[in-house]
Write a protein that holds these residues in place. Structure first.
Motif, short mmCIF file in Angstrom:
data_model
loop_
_atom_site.label_atom_id
_atom_site.label_comp_id
_atom_site.label_asym_id
_atom_site.label_seq_id
_atom_site.Cartn_x
_atom_site.Cartn_y
_atom_site.Cartn_z
N UNK A 54 0.81 -1.22 0.00
CA UNK A 54 0.00 0.00 0.00
C UNK A 54 0.85 1.28 0.00
N UNK A 55 1.86 1.42 0.87
CA UNK A 55 2.68 2.64 0.79
C UNK A 55 3.41 2.77 -0.54
N UNK A 56 3.81 1.64 -1.14
CA UNK A 56 4.53 1.70 -2.41
C UNK A 56 3.66 2.25 -3.53
N UNK A 57 2.42 1.76 -3.63
CA UNK A 57 1.54 2.24 -4.71
C UNK A 57 1.10 3.68 -4.46
N UNK A 58 0.99 4.06 -3.18
CA UNK A 58 0.67 5.46 -2.88
C UNK A 58 1.84 6.36 -3.26
#
Length: 273
Positions: A54-58
């Motif tokens: 999730x943090x990576x795609x954000x």
């Protein structure tokens, strides 16, 4: 590291107790309890695998996959809440299976109909979850939906039908992420279904031990009764022998022999005639 491990085990234990406690208390079947624990492990560890993504795609401003990942994890949290409320695992298992099947399909369609292992493995896991939590019919139904989608992808690709959705990640991103996702999926599979069979084995052993203890207690109770009868008959036989009443003495000996045969049958595990 030891402190971190203890903290992780404590958090996992609290989460498992909160989610599965009511369902475990409501059933005495070891197999059903193992299925409840398996479903919790599936929801818990699959969510852990997705959380670092999730943090990576954000960070990359991949809003499509951000939305898909948030929806995926949110549905798993909903399933855990339903389990904590005591909802039957057939319902929560069906929701979790459909979530694992349908949401990756949406992501696959949005990413140029990608059917690489990062989507194929979750689809396989969805069918396996349907089989273990529900039944073979549910697994076949999920497999039918999957085959229909793969057939649709084949028709679109073979006939070069344009899909008016730009891919949300590049081929390079896919190649870089695939090894990490595959490792996460393998950990989930080994943890969920490996521990599932281990729990079944442990619970079956516990059930056999309890059954053996109940049987032993029953045999002890019946043998005590038989020994008390034999003791009483032996005293009666002694009295009859002193009084010279041979007929009653023979009757006492016959009854003692019968009670001894009954005790032997109990020890052999057979029902006395």
């Amino acid at each position: 590291m030891n402190s971190l491990r203890r903290l992780s085990n404590t958090l996992y234990g609290y989460a498992e107790t909160w989610v599965t406690g009511r369902l475990i208390r409501n059933t005495a079947c070891p197999f059903e309890q193992a299925r409840v624990k398996m479903l919790f492990d599936y929801l818990f560890f699959y969510s852990l695998v997705l959380l670092p993504i999730l943090p990576a795609v954000i960070y990359h401003r991949d809003w499509t996959n951000t939305f898909v990942t948030v929806c995926f994890v949110s549905i798993f949290v909903l399933c855990a809440a339903l389990m904590a409320a005591g909802v039957n695992i057939a319902v929560t298992g069906a929701i979790a299976s459909l979530n694992t099947l349908v949401v990756p399909m949406v992501s696959s369609f949005a990413n140029d109909l990608d059917v690489s292992p990062i989507y194929a493995i979750p689809w396989m896991m969805a069918c396996l979850l349907g089989y273990f939590v529900l039944n073979l019919r549910a697994a076949l139904g999920l497999s039918g939906v999957l085959l229909a989608y793969l057939g649709l992808v084949a028709v679109i690709k073979i006939n070069n039908i344009p899909v008016l959705l730009p891919p949300t990640y590049s081929p390079m991103d896919k190649y870089l992420v695939t090894p990490f996702l595959m490792a996460g999926y393998m950990i989930v599979c080994l943890r969920v279904w490996g521990v599932y069979y281990l729990n079944i084995t442990r619970m079956e052993q516990k059930a056999r031990l309890e059954q053996q203890q109940r049987f032993t207690a029953m045999i002890n109770q019946k043998l005590t009764k038989q020994f008390l009868l034999v003791k009483g008959l032996s005293r009666s036989g002694k009295t009859e022998n002193q009084e010279g009443n041979t007929e009653m003495l023979d009757a006492c000996f016959s009854e003692i022999e019968k009670q001894c045969d009954t005790a032997i049958q109990y020890l052999d595990g057979a029902q006395p005639e």
